[in-house]
Design an enzyme around this catalytic site. Structure first.
Site, PDB file in Angstrom:
ATOM      1  NE  ARG A   1      -3.626  -2.099   2.307  1.00 35.03           N
ATOM      2  CZ  ARG A   1      -4.320  -2.693   1.452  1.00 35.03           C
ATOM      3  NH1 ARG A   1      -4.826  -2.043   0.160  1.00 35.03           N
ATOM      4  NH2 ARG A   1      -5.279  -4.008   1.649  1.00 35.03           N
ATOM      5  CG  ASP A   2       1.292   5.341  -2.314  1.00 37.32           C
ATOM      6  OD1 ASP A   2       1.460   6.466  -1.255  1.00 37.32           O
ATOM      7  OD2 ASP A   2       1.808   5.569  -3.338  1.00 37.32           O
ATOM      8  CB  ILE A   3       2.832   5.795   3.056  1.00 35.08           C
ATOM      9  CG1 ILE A   3       3.957   6.643   2.070  1.00 35.08           C
ATOM     10  CG2 ILE A   3       3.559   4.390   3.384  1.00 35.08           C
ATOM     11  CD1 ILE A   3       5.128   7.068   2.979  1.00 35.08           C
TER      12      ILE A   3
ATOM     13  CG  ASN B   1       3.631   8.650 -11.770  1.00 31.71           C
ATOM     14  OD1 ASN B   1       2.996   9.082 -12.930  1.00 31.71           O
ATOM     15  ND2 ASN B   1       3.651   8.887 -10.628  1.00 31.71           N
TER      16      ASN B   1
ATOM     17  CB  VAL C   1      10.952   5.833  -5.477  1.00 28.50           C
ATOM     18  CG1 VAL C   1      11.903   4.661  -5.003  1.00 28.50           C
ATOM     19  CG2 VAL C   1      10.494   6.362  -4.233  1.00 28.50           C
TER      20      VAL C   1
ATOM     21  CG  HIS D   1       7.046   2.887  -8.249  1.00 24.55           C
ATOM     22  ND1 HIS D   1       8.196   3.494  -8.571  1.00 24.55           N
ATOM     23  CD2 HIS D   1       5.933   3.809  -7.964  1.00 24.55           C
ATOM     24  CE1 HIS D   1       7.939   4.667  -8.194  1.00 24.55           C
ATOM     25  NE2 HIS D   1       6.761   5.076  -7.996  1.00 24.55           N
TER      26      HIS D   1
ATOM     27  CG  HIS E   1       1.426   4.911  -8.673  1.00 25.27           C
ATOM     28  ND1 HIS E   1       1.519   5.450  -7.395  1.00 25.27           N
ATOM     29  CD2 HIS E   1       2.564   5.197  -9.120  1.00 25.27           C
ATOM     30  CE1 HIS E   1       2.551   5.966  -7.197  1.00 25.27           C
ATOM     31  NE2 HIS E   1       3.167   6.003  -8.469  1.00 25.27           N
TER      32      HIS E   1
END
Length: 122
Positions: free
Chosen positions: A33-35, A91, A100, A104, A106
């Site tokens: 999970r994204d923070i 992205n 980062v 990755h 999303h």
């Protein structure tokens, strides 16, 4: 993987050095999970092998890119959004908002998602 800097935040998460809310993992991918969620469901899918961005991954290892896409689908299934719909976003580099530099995806969903891109100008 030439020109990569020191270990990334994601490599530290995959290695268990930094805790994360893990949603799914397999031999080649890791999803958590994204923070700072941008939707009710916001999960990051990361290949375990580091590539800087989507273009680098696609050129070097299309099979791993397919694994990331399949992991995104699995996350959507786990999160119960496979049928209602979900968005997968990569992205690529600074202007796109990548912070980062370990590619990755999303996975976003769980609610109606608006359009995306540059903000509307008044």
């Amino acid at each position: 993987m030439s020109g990569l800097d020191a270990e990334t935040l994601f490599e530290r998460i995959i290695g268990g050095e930094i805790p994360a809310d893990v949603v799914y993992q397999d031999e080649s991918t890791f999803a958590f999970r994204d923070i700072r969620p941008q939707a009710r469901v916001h999960v990051l899918v990361v290949p375990r092998k580091r590539y800087r961005n989507l273009g680098e991954l696609a050129a070097a290892d299309p099979g791993l890119l397919a694994d990331v896409a399949l992991a995104a689908r699995k996350v959507a299934e786990i999160e119960g959004i496979l049928e209602s719909g979900y968005r997968v976003v990569f992205n690529t580099d600074e202007d796109a908002g990548q912070t980062v530099f370990h590619v990755h995806a999303h996975v976003l969903g769980g609610e109606p998602l608006g359009l995306f891109g540059a903000p509307e100008q008044d």
